[in-house]
Design a protein around this motif. Structure first.
Motif, PDB file in Angstrom:
ATOM      1  N   ALA A 130      -2.146  13.624   8.274  1.00 27.23           N
ATOM      2  CA  ALA A 130      -0.920  14.417   8.386  1.00 27.23           C
ATOM      3  C   ALA A 130       0.046  14.140   7.232  1.00 27.23           C
ATOM      4  O   ALA A 130       0.917  14.956   6.948  1.00 27.23           O
ATOM      5  CB  ALA A 130      -0.236  14.146   9.727  1.00 27.23           C
ATOM      6  N   LEU A 131      -0.130  13.015   6.552  1.00 22.11           N
ATOM      7  CA  LEU A 131       0.723  12.692   5.403  1.00 22.11           C
ATOM      8  C   LEU A 131       0.232  13.339   4.109  1.00 22.11           C
ATOM      9  O   LEU A 131       0.846  13.166   3.060  1.00 22.11           O
ATOM     10  CB  LEU A 131       0.802  11.176   5.201  1.00 22.11           C
ATOM     11  N   GLN A 132      -0.850  14.088   4.151  1.00 24.03           N
ATOM     12  CA  GLN A 132      -1.391  14.708   2.945  1.00 24.03           C
ATOM     13  C   GLN A 132      -0.437  15.736   2.356  1.00 24.03           C
ATOM     14  O   GLN A 132      -0.456  16.005   1.169  1.00 24.03           O
ATOM     15  CB  GLN A 132      -2.761  15.337   3.219  1.00 24.03           C
ATOM     16  N   ASN A 133       0.392  16.318   3.204  1.00 30.16           N
ATOM     17  CA  ASN A 133       1.437  17.229   2.731  1.00 30.16           C
ATOM     18  C   ASN A 133       2.463  16.390   1.974  1.00 30.16           C
ATOM     19  O   ASN A 133       3.062  15.481   2.543  1.00 30.16           O
ATOM     20  CB  ASN A 133       2.080  17.939   3.929  1.00 30.16           C
ATOM     21  N   GLU A 134       2.679  16.690   0.708  1.00 27.68           N
ATOM     22  CA  GLU A 134       3.583  15.879  -0.119  1.00 27.68           C
ATOM     23  C   GLU A 134       5.029  15.889   0.368  1.00 27.68           C
ATOM     24  O   GLU A 134       5.804  15.024   0.011  1.00 27.68           O
ATOM     25  CB  GLU A 134       3.507  16.328  -1.571  1.00 27.68           C
ATOM     26  N   GLU A 135       5.381  16.857   1.189  1.00 31.40           N
ATOM     27  CA  GLU A 135       6.746  16.925   1.697  1.00 31.40           C
ATOM     28  C   GLU A 135       6.933  16.089   2.964  1.00 31.40           C
ATOM     29  O   GLU A 135       8.037  15.958   3.461  1.00 31.40           O
ATOM     30  CB  GLU A 135       7.124  18.381   1.975  1.00 31.40           C
ATOM     31  N   THR A 136       5.861  15.528   3.474  1.00 29.22           N
ATOM     32  CA  THR A 136       5.905  14.721   4.690  1.00 29.22           C
ATOM     33  C   THR A 136       5.894  13.245   4.324  1.00 29.22           C
ATOM     34  O   THR A 136       5.012  12.790   3.608  1.00 29.22           O
ATOM     35  CB  THR A 136       4.711  15.054   5.610  1.00 29.22           C
ATOM     36  N   ASP A 137       6.875  12.506   4.819  1.00 28.90           N
ATOM     37  CA  ASP A 137       6.962  11.076   4.539  1.00 28.90           C
ATOM     38  C   ASP A 137       6.684  10.209   5.754  1.00 28.90           C
ATOM     39  O   ASP A 137       6.421   9.019   5.622  1.00 28.90           O
ATOM     40  CB  ASP A 137       8.359  10.726   4.019  1.00 28.90           C
ATOM     41  N   LEU A 138       6.763  10.799   6.960  1.00 28.91           N
ATOM     42  CA  LEU A 138       6.642  10.040   8.192  1.00 28.91           C
ATOM     43  C   LEU A 138       6.040  10.929   9.276  1.00 28.91           C
ATOM     44  O   LEU A 138       6.451  12.074   9.433  1.00 28.91           O
ATOM     45  CB  LEU A 138       8.036   9.574   8.629  1.00 28.91           C
ATOM     46  N   VAL A 139       5.042  10.400   9.992  1.00 28.11           N
ATOM     47  CA  VAL A 139       4.465  11.116  11.131  1.00 28.11           C
ATOM     48  C   VAL A 139       4.343  10.153  12.308  1.00 28.11           C
ATOM     49  O   VAL A 139       4.139   8.958  12.132  1.00 28.11           O
ATOM     50  CB  VAL A 139       3.083  11.743  10.821  1.00 28.11           C
ATOM     51  N   TYR A 140       4.507  10.711  13.508  1.00 24.76           N
ATOM     52  CA  TYR A 140       4.398   9.930  14.736  1.00 24.76           C
ATOM     53  C   TYR A 140       3.185  10.378  15.525  1.00 24.76           C
ATOM     54  O   TYR A 140       2.872  11.566  15.566  1.00 24.76           O
ATOM     55  CB  TYR A 140       5.635  10.151  15.628  1.00 24.76           C
ATOM     56  N   GLY A 141       2.569   9.424  16.193  1.00 22.30           N
ATOM     57  CA  GLY A 141       1.554   9.733  17.194  1.00 22.30           C
ATOM     58  C   GLY A 141       2.238   9.638  18.545  1.00 22.30           C
ATOM     59  O   GLY A 141       2.750   8.584  18.908  1.00 22.30           O
ATOM     60  N   VAL A 142       2.303  10.744  19.265  1.00 27.41           N
ATOM     61  CA  VAL A 142       2.967  10.748  20.570  1.00 27.41           C
ATOM     62  C   VAL A 142       1.997  11.250  21.627  1.00 27.41           C
ATOM     63  O   VAL A 142       1.055  11.975  21.340  1.00 27.41           O
ATOM     64  CB  VAL A 142       4.256  11.611  20.570  1.00 27.41           C
ATOM     65  N   GLY A 179       0.826  -1.195   0.000  1.00 22.78           N
ATOM     66  CA  GLY A 179       0.000   0.000   0.000  1.00 22.78           C
ATOM     67  C   GLY A 179       0.857   1.240   0.000  1.00 22.78           C
ATOM     68  O   GLY A 179       2.075   1.179   0.186  1.00 22.78           O
ATOM     69  N   GLU A 180       0.222   2.358  -0.211  1.00 22.54           N
ATOM     70  CA  GLU A 180       0.937   3.633  -0.282  1.00 22.54           C
ATOM     71  C   GLU A 180       1.323   4.164   1.092  1.00 22.54           C
ATOM     72  O   GLU A 180       2.270   4.916   1.230  1.00 22.54           O
ATOM     73  CB  GLU A 180       0.080   4.664  -1.023  1.00 22.54           C
ATOM     74  N   VAL A 181       0.541   3.792   2.121  1.00 21.24           N
ATOM     75  CA  VAL A 181       0.803   4.249   3.486  1.00 21.24           C
ATOM     76  C   VAL A 181       0.812   3.039   4.408  1.00 21.24           C
ATOM     77  O   VAL A 181      -0.070   2.180   4.326  1.00 21.24           O
ATOM     78  CB  VAL A 181      -0.250   5.271   3.955  1.00 21.24           C
ATOM     79  N   HIS A 230      -7.104   6.895  16.255  1.00 19.11           N
ATOM     80  CA  HIS A 230      -6.273   8.036  15.860  1.00 19.11           C
ATOM     81  C   HIS A 230      -5.521   7.800  14.550  1.00 19.11           C
ATOM     82  O   HIS A 230      -4.828   8.707  14.066  1.00 19.11           O
ATOM     83  CB  HIS A 230      -5.293   8.376  16.974  1.00 19.11           C
ATOM     84  N   ILE A 231      -5.648   6.617  13.989  1.00 16.27           N
ATOM     85  CA  ILE A 231      -4.957   6.308  12.732  1.00 16.27           C
ATOM     86  C   ILE A 231      -5.322   7.303  11.627  1.00 16.27           C
ATOM     87  O   ILE A 231      -4.432   7.799  10.922  1.00 16.27           O
ATOM     88  CB  ILE A 231      -5.200   4.845  12.303  1.00 16.27           C
ATOM     89  N   PRO A 232      -6.601   7.643  11.438  1.00 14.56           N
ATOM     90  CA  PRO A 232      -6.920   8.620  10.385  1.00 14.56           C
ATOM     91  C   PRO A 232      -6.187   9.957  10.555  1.00 14.56           C
ATOM     92  O   PRO A 232      -5.818  10.588   9.562  1.00 14.56           O
ATOM     93  CB  PRO A 232      -8.438   8.796  10.496  1.00 14.56           C
ATOM     94  N   SER A 233      -5.944  10.370  11.780  1.00 16.85           N
ATOM     95  CA  SER A 233      -5.207  11.622  12.006  1.00 16.85           C
ATOM     96  C   SER A 233      -3.775  11.517  11.501  1.00 16.85           C
ATOM     97  O   SER A 233      -3.233  12.473  10.927  1.00 16.85           O
ATOM     98  CB  SER A 233      -5.195  11.982  13.491  1.00 16.85           C
ATOM     99  N   LEU A 234      -3.152  10.364  11.718  1.00 19.15           N
ATOM    100  CA  LEU A 234      -1.799  10.161  11.201  1.00 19.15           C
ATOM    101  C   LEU A 234      -1.793  10.203   9.676  1.00 19.15           C
ATOM    102  O   LEU A 234      -0.932  10.843   9.061  1.00 19.15           O
ATOM    103  CB  LEU A 234      -1.227   8.826  11.674  1.00 19.15           C
ATOM    104  N   ILE A 235      -2.746   9.514   9.084  1.00 21.61           N
ATOM    105  CA  ILE A 235      -2.814   9.467   7.622  1.00 21.61           C
ATOM    106  C   ILE A 235      -3.095  10.858   7.057  1.00 21.61           C
ATOM    107  O   ILE A 235      -2.486  11.267   6.058  1.00 21.61           O
ATOM    108  CB  ILE A 235      -3.853   8.429   7.167  1.00 21.61           C
TER     109      ILE A 235
END
Length: 143
Positions: free
Chosen positions: A73-85, A50-52, A66-71
């Motif tokens: 956050a990846l909508q910005n094309e310059e973002t490749d990785l996001v963490y839930g903390v 998959g893409e993500v 909270h998974i949809p929130s992480l996904i």
């Protein structure tokens, strides 16, 4: 969904098999011994598609809701990785100490910026997964 059983002593593997039998989108992987969280995650990444890709521990300290929130956050094309903390953690003493020691050594070894927080609850693009899987090393630590 890929569920990895790190040779747990409870009935986790049985539950994973039952889920996989009733849902063709679930795949179970059972390691031959307890190799630890990082190696279990790495094993799961080998089968991820998959893409993500999203990783999440089985202790559910991070809520799957909270998974949809992480996904998102990846909508910005310059973002490749996001963490839930956590804004505040509620670990026991031993886990908190272990987390602090791991963070300390990780920052020293990999020159992580001061104040940067990581967690095993993360979403990343397939290109990141491919880069991680492409590394041949006896040491596995996925931050």
């Amino acid at each position: 969904m890929i569920l990895v059983d790190d040779f747990s002593p409870d009935d986790s593997w049985k539950a994973i098999l039952e889920l996989a039998e009733t849902n063709p989108r679930v795949r179970g992987i059972r390691l031959s011994k307890n190799y630890g969280q990082q190696n279990a995650t790495y094993a799961g990444l080998h089968y991820a598609s998959g893409e993500v890709i999203v990783t999440l521990d089985d202790d559910l300290q991070h809520e799957p809701e909270h998974i949809p929130s992480l996904i998102d956050a990846l909508q910005n094309e310059e973002t490749d990785l996001v963490y839930g903390v956590f804004s505040t953690r509620q670990d026991g003493e031993h886990r908190a100490l272990g987390s602090k020691l791991t963070a300390y050594f990780f920052k020293k070894r990999f020159k992580v910026l001061a104040g940067q927080r990581v967690s095993s609850f993360r979403a990343f693009r397939a290109s990141v997964k491919n880069a991680v899987i492409g590394k041949e090393s006896g040491f596995v630590y996925i931050s």
